[in-house]
Design a protein around this motif. Structure first.
Motif, PDB file in Angstrom:
ATOM      1  N   UNK A 149       0.827  -1.190   0.000  1.00 13.28           N
ATOM      2  CA  UNK A 149       0.000   0.000   0.000  1.00 13.28           C
ATOM      3  C   UNK A 149       0.875   1.259   0.000  1.00 13.28           C
ATOM      4  N   UNK A 150       2.010   1.236   0.755  1.00 11.18           N
ATOM      5  CA  UNK A 150       2.880   2.385   0.774  1.00 11.18           C
ATOM      6  C   UNK A 150       3.463   2.645  -0.606  1.00 11.18           C
ATOM      7  N   UNK A 151       3.752   1.592  -1.340  1.00 12.22           N
ATOM      8  CA  UNK A 151       4.300   1.773  -2.686  1.00 12.22           C
ATOM      9  C   UNK A 151       3.288   2.459  -3.597  1.00 12.22           C
ATOM     10  N   UNK A 152       2.050   2.144  -3.399  1.00 11.19           N
ATOM     11  CA  UNK A 152       1.018   2.697  -4.268  1.00 11.19           C
ATOM     12  C   UNK A 152       0.788   4.180  -4.012  1.00 11.19           C
ATOM     13  N   UNK A 153       0.764   4.587  -2.723  1.00  9.95           N
ATOM     14  CA  UNK A 153       0.459   5.973  -2.370  1.00  9.95           C
ATOM     15  C   UNK A 153       1.655   6.729  -1.792  1.00  9.95           C
ATOM     16  N   UNK A 154       2.817   6.226  -1.849  1.00 16.13           N
ATOM     17  CA  UNK A 154       4.012   6.847  -1.321  1.00 16.13           C
ATOM     18  C   UNK A 154       4.340   8.174  -1.978  1.00 16.13           C
ATOM     19  N   UNK A 155       3.978   8.316  -3.235  1.00 16.84           N
ATOM     20  CA  UNK A 155       4.243   9.563  -3.945  1.00 16.84           C
ATOM     21  C   UNK A 155       3.496  10.739  -3.332  1.00 16.84           C
ATOM     22  N   UNK A 156       2.340  10.463  -2.687  1.00 16.37           N
ATOM     23  CA  UNK A 156       1.557  11.539  -2.067  1.00 16.37           C
ATOM     24  C   UNK A 156       2.358  12.171  -0.922  1.00 16.37           C
ATOM     25  N   UNK A 157       3.040  11.343  -0.121  1.00 18.34           N
ATOM     26  CA  UNK A 157       3.841  11.869   0.981  1.00 18.34           C
ATOM     27  C   UNK A 157       4.996  12.721   0.468  1.00 18.34           C
ATOM     28  N   UNK A 158       5.605  12.283  -0.638  1.00 21.10           N
ATOM     29  CA  UNK A 158       6.719  13.045  -1.212  1.00 21.10           C
ATOM     30  C   UNK A 158       6.234  14.399  -1.740  1.00 21.10           C
ATOM     31  N   UNK A 159       5.085  14.412  -2.404  1.00 21.70           N
ATOM     32  CA  UNK A 159       4.537  15.663  -2.936  1.00 21.70           C
ATOM     33  C   UNK A 159       4.132  16.595  -1.793  1.00 21.70           C
ATOM     34  N   UNK A 160       3.506  16.057  -0.746  1.00 20.99           N
ATOM     35  CA  UNK A 160       3.086  16.886   0.393  1.00 20.99           C
ATOM     36  C   UNK A 160       4.297  17.449   1.132  1.00 20.99           C
ATOM     37  N   UNK A 161       5.387  16.683   1.194  1.00 23.96           N
ATOM     38  CA  UNK A 161       6.598  17.177   1.847  1.00 23.96           C
ATOM     39  C   UNK A 161       7.165  18.376   1.091  1.00 23.96           C
ATOM     40  N   UNK A 162       6.963  18.423  -0.205  1.00 28.69           N
ATOM     41  CA  UNK A 162       7.441  19.545  -1.005  1.00 28.69           C
ATOM     42  C   UNK A 162       6.456  20.709  -1.018  1.00 28.69           C
ATOM     43  N   UNK A 163       5.178  20.413  -1.127  1.00 28.59           N
ATOM     44  CA  UNK A 163       4.165  21.455  -1.255  1.00 28.59           C
ATOM     45  C   UNK A 163       3.747  22.036   0.107  1.00 28.59           C
TER      46      UNK A 163
END
Length: 159
Positions: free
Chosen positions: A1-15
């Motif tokens: 599940x983390x692999x599927x939605x992990x990109x959201x955490x990376x984007x939120x860390x930047x935005x």
């Protein structure tokens, strides 16, 4: 599940920090400017009628702070500066406004009291701080005169 939605955490860390910075900039820009004025006065306890005995108690400064921001003192400030007309409010509302913007504190290790006024108008902040200090000074002078008169009566009795 983390692999599927992990990109959201990376984007939120930047935005996230960018959104926080923009929000704080907007709030700071929209808030009204506040000006602070300060009057510093020296307060010593009045000597008592008994020589060598001062009336200084642990609650002395707290008592003086309450006298400075008392209703009677603030009404003198309101009358002197005609704040009811300037602010277009009744006297009780003006007293409540003054109670909210006038702050007193003891300057650590000294006999000095700082009277600070925070207001959106810098001239009003300055005038209010000065007038609060003057009202307190007038009150203290009246107390000293009463003490001096009582001392004179005691001296006349002794003579």
């Amino acid at each position: 599940m983390f692999r599927r939605y992990g990109w959201i955490f990376a984007v939120m860390a930047l935005i996230g920090p960018i959104i926080g910075f923009v929000t704080s900039a907007v709030v700071t820009y929209v808030m009204p400017k506040m000006y602070e004025s300060e009057a510093i006065i020296e307060v010593r306890s009045l000597p008592s009628a008994i020589p060598g005995r001062q009336q200084m108690t642990p609650q002395f400064f707290a008592t003086e702070f309450n006298k400075i921001t008392s209703r009677n003192s603030l009404i003198q400030v309101i009358d002197a500066l005609q704040l009811t007309e300037r602010w277009n409010v009744d006297k009780e509302t003006a007293v409540q406004i003054l109670k909210g913007i006038v702050h007193t504190e003891n300057i650590r290790g000294t006999d000095l009291i700082s009277i600070r006024v925070r207001h959106t108008d810098k001239v009003a902040a300055r005038d209010i701080a000065n007038e609060v200090a003057q009202a307190y000074k007038h009150y203290r002078n009246k107390l000293e005169m009463q003490a001096a008169e009582s001392w004179i009566k005691e001296i006349k009795k002794a003579i």
